[in-house]
Design a protein around this motif. Structure first.
Motif, short mmCIF file in Angstrom:
data_model
loop_
_atom_site.label_atom_id
_atom_site.label_comp_id
_atom_site.label_asym_id
_atom_site.label_seq_id
_atom_site.Cartn_x
_atom_site.Cartn_y
_atom_site.Cartn_z
N LEU A 6 -21.84 57.26 -33.63
CA LEU A 6 -22.54 56.62 -32.51
C LEU A 6 -22.60 57.60 -31.34
CD1 LEU A 6 -23.81 53.81 -31.86
CD2 LEU A 6 -21.72 53.37 -30.51
N THR A 58 -18.20 51.77 -35.69
CA THR A 58 -18.35 53.14 -35.22
C THR A 58 -17.21 53.97 -35.79
OG1 THR A 58 -19.31 52.36 -33.14
CG2 THR A 58 -18.49 54.63 -33.18
N GLU A 61 -17.50 58.67 -32.36
CA GLU A 61 -18.35 58.51 -31.18
C GLU A 61 -18.54 59.87 -30.52
OE1 GLU A 61 -17.22 55.43 -28.40
OE2 GLU A 61 -18.47 56.28 -26.80
#
Lengths: 408, 408
Positions: A6, A58, A61
């Protein structure tokens, strides 16, 4: 088990709202999301939206901490494979030498052809690799490279082999185009050469998988629209889409011939007038601007503004080549389209992304939407318009091609 | 005990043959040495010549393996200290908005002034540092930075403090100029402001050592030549050399006033005509071209070719600023001077090196000769002309400032 990356901290995401070609007024409509996030799975975009709306898992990140993101660019028109240099011509032109005088002194495009003919395939690839790397550093994830500095089918095939070998040097997607560039100087030799092109070169390039398209240079001193139509027929027989260099110096009917035969794109258009603009305004053939030529040679700019106002699908590229456009940045080509061709920043972004990809037949890149390739640029600035505003330096901080971050 | 570093493997060394300003036809005369070497001791060049003629001691050798070397560049005109952005103006202009309409909408230069006035000195320095770093990466070892986005003496002094603080962020030599830019909008306020500039701001900037020169923006909507002469007198009293922005949009007598008062340089010149060209042809005042403005705004190019033919001393710079020249490369300014102002490659090199340094009063950089600062550029190519030919990417591989190699 797939991994989801993400990307967060996107101050502003700006993209054409759909993949594929966009025409006329729609070129100025961008999808813009503040505080956005992009979910990437493998080589593709899985999801795009406001950060707070992401509810998926996720795994990793990447926080950009307030930077703008746009689609990676496509450079739909380069001649990145050449040997020799054209510095002498460059000097001569600033001292007032005409194109004809430069040719007569042994310079001009034919000097590039001689140098390229003398070079081994490995040399051609080695010379082209840093040029392609410069285009990638400037934001291009998909790059078209043309042959065309050969004067016989063998030389053209060697250039196409050099282009194929470029793929091992870059993560960018390289699209090879067979360019039927200059005809023999002697008029009497042209019919035989044209026959060799259509009956040998095009079928052989297609058979070996060395070309994804065929391009023809339509100009007074080069091929006529009738010649081009003959070449188009051979390309279609070989299953290859067609493109053409048209109206660079003179409008001699190239646009009409190309539109009638369903060309993927017509490139240059500096000398295009009302007729050509009207034809392209209602055609699916893409109008590709090459503003580097206008800057380098000082010739008239192609009527980008009028083409968009007429409803055309407009793209932009570098035309990287040693004689008429030593422009080593796809981002700068986009920036120049605003200054020289009258595009707005939003139209230029569409021209350099979705429409440039469409000029190569792609609709899998150039828009940041679910299902597209994860080809994207992280800008140093928080405002996407810096991508088009910045001259002389790169506004790009990070580049992802097919989900992988490039080391710059 | 001094250490001698010998740079070898220089395929081609190209430089103005002497330091200091070069005028007219002499701008095209370069000293060119093939297979050259440069001996550096400390911050200075000790010797330059053909490799085989070096007979001194070599403590350390840097073998460039066949690359061209030119002097590092000087950027004699930047406005690198600003806050805010002008993206909205940039978009509005592409949609046909006039300069006046942009100003009326709260944009234009006065929006930059508001944002700059609101910023702390540390913020201004932090914003400017990456811009200066981009100019250095583009080959500049000496960079002029102007104040001028303040509307009162305090704001101008804060900008000059921000410029002084830039020195801690870069190895390049930063030359601060106090720019007397826009007068108050209300005509009635101008005399008092002019008095404050001459009696307070200029003496105070000089007293604090914050300015190395004073620049005035002479234009219809800004200061008249008479106003400029008043400001020049104050600058001379404070011991500071003078410069001016002249003829950017209208030739209103700025060149004559500047030449008569011995200005170091007059910059812009887009609207200069026969009279101004003749005056500069026989003056020691340097004519500085700023082609980034021509590219970005689409205004007429300054008559570089005619100025050189008339015998003028011509320099070139970026004019880096957010409104009229977002050009972050001193090398590209030089490259644009060939395309837009009609200079030859050799003239452009002189304009960007010896003459640009002279426009700041320096003759210790800009020529590769014994005794000069060791400010030099190693190009990726073997031919020096690549430094001027290349558009959109940097032709520079390595940069030395005062004998020290920069990490790029």
């Amino acid at each position: 088990m797939t991994t989801t990356t993400l990307i967060t901290g996107i101050s502003q995401l700006a993209t054409p709202p759909t993949p594929g070609p966009r025409r006329g007024a729609a070129m100025g409509d961008l999808l813009q999301i503040d505080d956005a996030a992009i979910a990437i799975v493998g080589a593709s975009i899985d999801w795009v939206g406001p950060r707070q709306e992401w509810t998926g898992r996720t795994d990793r990140e990447i926080d950009l901490q307030g930077r703008a993101v746009i689609p990676a660019l496509t450079d739909p028109h380069t001649h990145a494979v050449w040997a020799g240099d054209r510095y002498r011509d460059f000097e001569a032109r600033t001292q007032g030498a005409s194109y004809e005088a430069i040719l007569a002194a042994g310079g001009g495009i034919r000097s590039t052809v001689r140098a390229t003919a003398d070079a081994a395939v490995t040399t051609l690839t080695a010379l082209a690799a840093p040029r392609v790397a410069a285009l990638v550093a400037s934001g291009a994830a998909t790059i078209e490279v043309k042959s065309g500095y050969g004067f016989d089918p063998d030389a053209e095939l060697r250039s196409l082999e050099a282009i194929a070998a470029l793929r091992a040097t870059t993560a960018a997607r390289i699209m090879p185009t067979l360019l039927i560039h200059l005809p023999p100087e002697n008029l009497a030799d042209r019919p035989a050469y044209l026959r060799a092109v259509c009956e040998e070169l095009i079928p052989e390039a297609a058979r070996q998988g060395l070309a994804a398209a065929v391009d023809v240079f339509i100009e007074r001193e080069a091929w006529s629209p009738d010649d081009a139509v003959t070449i188009f027929a051979a390309a279609k027989m070989a299953g290859l889409p067609i493109k053409a260099h048209v109206d660079q110096f003179h409008a001699i009917g190239g646009v009409a011939a190309c539109v009638a035969h369903g060309a993927l794109s017509v490139d240059h258009l500096e000398a295009s007038g009302d007729l050509e603009i009207a034809l392209l305004g209602s055609s699916d053939t893409i109008a590709t601007l090459l503003p580097g030529v206008t800057l380098h040679l000082g010739i008239t700019a192609a009527p980008g503004r009028r083409l968009i106002d007429a409803g055309a699908i407009v793209a932009v590229g570098t035309d990287l080549n040693p004689g008429s456009s030593p422009l080593f940045s796809t981002q700068q080509a986009m920036a120049l389209a605003v200054r020289l061709n009258g595009l707005s920043p939003a139209e230029a972004l569409t021209a350099g992304t979705a429409n440039a990809a469409a000029a190569l037949g792609f609709n899998d890149t150039g828009a940041l939407i679910a299902g597209s390739r994860a080809d994207l640029l992280v800008l140093a600035d928080q405002d996407w318009r810096s991508a088009v505003w910045t001259l002389g330096a790169s506004p790009i901080e990070r580049l992802f091609i097919a989900g992988q971050e490039m080391q710059q």
